[in-house]
Design a protein around this motif. Sequence first.
Motif, PDB file in Angstrom:
ATOM      1  N   ALA A   1      43.779  35.240  36.574  1.00  7.40           N
ATOM      2  CA  ALA A   1      43.549  34.683  35.237  1.00  7.40           C
ATOM      3  C   ALA A   1      44.160  33.283  35.129  1.00  7.40           C
ATOM      4  O   ALA A   1      43.570  32.378  34.513  1.00  7.40           O
ATOM      5  N   GLU A   2      45.323  33.090  35.714  1.00  8.53           N
ATOM      6  CA  GLU A   2      45.959  31.767  35.694  1.00  8.53           C
ATOM      7  C   GLU A   2      45.106  30.755  36.441  1.00  8.53           C
ATOM      8  O   GLU A   2      44.951  29.600  36.004  1.00  8.53           O
ATOM      9  N   LEU A   3      44.537  31.177  37.579  1.00  5.46           N
ATOM     10  CA  LEU A   3      43.668  30.275  38.331  1.00  5.46           C
ATOM     11  C   LEU A   3      42.398  29.968  37.547  1.00  5.46           C
ATOM     12  O   LEU A   3      41.944  28.809  37.505  1.00  5.46           O
ATOM     13  N   LEU A   4      41.809  30.990  36.901  1.00  3.38           N
ATOM     14  CA  LEU A   4      40.595  30.759  36.110  1.00  3.38           C
ATOM     15  C   LEU A   4      40.878  29.794  34.962  1.00  3.38           C
ATOM     16  O   LEU A   4      40.041  28.937  34.627  1.00  3.38           O
ATOM     17  N   SER A   5      42.046  29.923  34.357  1.00  5.28           N
ATOM     18  CA  SER A   5      42.419  29.005  33.274  1.00  5.28           C
ATOM     19  C   SER A   5      42.491  27.576  33.793  1.00  5.28           C
ATOM     20  O   SER A   5      42.033  26.631  33.120  1.00  5.28           O
TER      21      SER A   5
END
Length: 1017
Positions: free
Chosen positions: A229-233
């Motif tokens: 999720a952090e990477l997608l953000s």
Amino acid sequence: MSADHLFSHPSPRVFTLPPAAPFLTELARGLQQAFPDPDALSRVTVLIPTRRAGRELAEAFTRLSPGAALLPMIRPIGDVDADEPPFEPGELADIAPEAVSPARRRFELASLILQKEQAVGRSMGAGGALALADDLARLLDDLATEDVDDLGALTQEIRANLPAHMQEAALFLDIVLEAWPARLKEMQRVDPARRRSLLLKALAARWRDNPPADPVIAAGSTGSIPAAAELLSAVASLPQGCVVLPGFARDMDEDAWAAIDDGHPQRAMKTLIELIGLDRDQVRFWPGAEEGRQDAPRARVIAEALRPAEATADWLRRVEDLKEAWGEDVFEVALDGLSVIDAPAPAEEARAIALMLRETLETPGARGILVTPDRNLSRRVITEMARFGVTVDDSAGQPLSDTPSGAFLIRVLQAALDPGSALAFSALATSPLFALGEERAPLRAVLGAMERRALRGRRPGYSWMALAGHVRDAAGDDEDRRDRWGGIIDTLAQALSPLSALEGAHTMRAWTKALVESAEALARTDEMAGADRLWATDAGENAALLMREFMEEAEALPPLSLHDFARAVLETARARLVRPRYGAHPRLQILGPLEARLAEADKVILAGLNEGVWPAAPKSDPFLSRGMRMAAGLSAPEERFGLAAHDFAQLACARDVTLTRSAKLDGAPTVASRWLWRLKTLARGALGEASEKAMAPQHDYLALADALDATTAHTFIKPPEPAPPVEARPRQLSVTQIETWVRDPYSIFARKILRLDKLDPLDRPPGPPERGTAYHAALETWVRSLGDADTLPRDALERLLKDGESALIQAGFSDNALGVEMKRFERVAQYMIVFEEERRDYGFLPTALEALGDITFEAPGGLFTLTARADRIDLRPSGALDIIDYKTGQPPSAKEVAAGFAPQLPLEAAMAARGAFEDAPSHEPGDLIYVRLSGGRVPGEPKSMVRNPDGDDAGILAEQALERLVKWVANFDDPRRTYPSQPRVKFVNKWGDYDHLARRKEWASAPGDENGEGGAS
């Protein structure tokens, strides 16, 4: 659409594709339109959830542009590598150390578990430790995946409130908290899931600080993993970056959106866009997917069916709102192409699925997928497809232990563990890899004959030398057969010598090396080396990899016994899955829900939709209770329901989809999956009774499935009544066989005319027949030793107990079993002392023991001989003969004897009266006695078969029995007389040796035909 248009909106950019759209195809089409220049497309990085999805995306590009084409750089988020783009080699070496291999971690954790067990004075063995290590590894992965670094919240106070079984399991948390981190530091390694999280976070940080010059698209992931999720953000905020979500519900009403819980399919994506900092209306549709798809009736109805439970109170109003917005026929349109099959049982469900998959192949180019987490159902479907000559690829594969190579290794270990066992030898010999340096086909014929003639019955011994001697004895006077059979066992023992030479505890490497040597020696043929046969296939390669792991990665384990090594191999082989690489049909697949994410097909079948199957019941964590998981910061088990619900919602929106379930499993009712139940309930509320018709499949696949095995006409089979020629009928039978003949003539036909003998099981353990044989042998030896003395010697009991123990040992009872058997025999012996004293007090002395005799009489078909072995014949002072038979089971009743259904003792009496027994003088019988020797609460009991032992009743019974036999023989000498199967209803034996040959189950309980006779179709 151009790249400028794709990135024209300000960041962060998040797109979605509606559930009804083929995700990967539309993604590929949109990228080709945005980057028409192949060179520009090749510089695009596409982050995809899994490697399988990456392969499917590459195939989607190929379908859209046949021929040679440049593809974007496709990388799986779930298996990111620091030495592959978008990383530079060695760039993150300091941030992310090398991951410990799964095999090495498994053995290291097992070693720590064994140390913990030893510290508390227990030992579960290497096999149990390896199984528990898998659970610990899953916990470590959960902690790493969900970014839980500190377990300090798991205080002693929390542990103290756990139930007893959880407190014991919590002791192993010390391995997670202290021992394992210290061991990882010592090895300079990190857990695989932890390394993945570190890499994803490092990549997100790098892209935030230094955005890449080329476009980056993250597609298909829902951000359920915090690091992902952090990477997608970060990707969503790149100047040339965007995220494409699968089936995001941007149009959900506010009440439902606010009520989303852990089990809702939108839970992960809701959390993700909140992290990104977007409102729902800022999530746009992927270019090209806006028209006619985003609000498809099917997707709206599925979303409505999966609304949070708190938001379903106004379902009826919601139904009316849907009709008002989309027309009165919105549900009919939504359910067009969606069907439901409620099968009565898994067999019918699998057959109906197979028909649908086979039907898919009738359309050129059409692809079909079966999605189910039920592996048993998958195997059933694979078997059903085989009747059509179609091989289907099951993404789950099969356990290595079920493959020829894996099973062979396990059977080699079982043979080494149990030398001399006919069962272990036969199990090994039936493997197609077993060759012993010979050509397999001729050897197989020899092994079959050897098993039938030499290996059936009692266990031969407890060494390969004992087994070799046994098979040589069974070969009889045939020298060639003796040498051949004995040589096979000798060669087997030689091949197993690397394993048998290792005694006591040894390292995993030593045991593995010995196993490989033995297995290769056993697999060798006359033309091919054992290694070439054993490790050649996909399963062989996996088995070889397993052996290599045991030799190279298991040094952490302490020395272990052969038993523990065998269990370790078995547990590991069961957990190792082998997936075929080729040979399956290219247009059909069986996938699990995880593998089916983003999959596309013309026909989609979602099967096994029962509670506890799909969604699966929450797994019990052996180390952390629910409260401990929450205290540690781990997600609740219900969050897995949300991911599973999203998978279902996506797949259920396919153009042509069928949902199937079984109403019963193993005869017990099942509960429909919550998703299926909600969908059917919503449809019923909208359409009433018409909902069943709207959700019915186009064809009645269940009826077609039944018709596959149905017959157009029923033929009623009558009970078998063979009438062989008189010259083929037996001319000699024993008295016990006469009783069988009276009760079940078909058994005599099968045994004496067809010459079919029942095969004993392999390594048959001693039981009631062996106990009876031992009792007879002990009593014969003991009574002979007493002679004609009027009184018993003082040591009579001790002598009988000694004879009984010897006989039981000779009958095959082990030392462990003797403890129970001798208690039983001691009670029998005490009874026999009293019995013998009473008879000798009356002057009744044994004159014949285990005596053989025979008589012959004329019959229409020629001379007939009756034989017998009398247990005991006692001579009275009057000269009369008492016929005695020992029974360890239940003897017949006097009525059965008088009626002729148990003629053994009367026929023996008639033979004794005619001097048939050498040691017994010719004289009238005095009494016919069954002595029941149970060894139970009533250890022994004599049962006379005559009303007046001092009269002539025994003589009358004897003559009547002989007269009946003469008539019976004459009757069966009539060529028209048949041999029916158990014709006397009162004396039917439910476990007859030849009932399966007579096919009793097919006709014995079937309704009568038009003539009133029993039969079966």
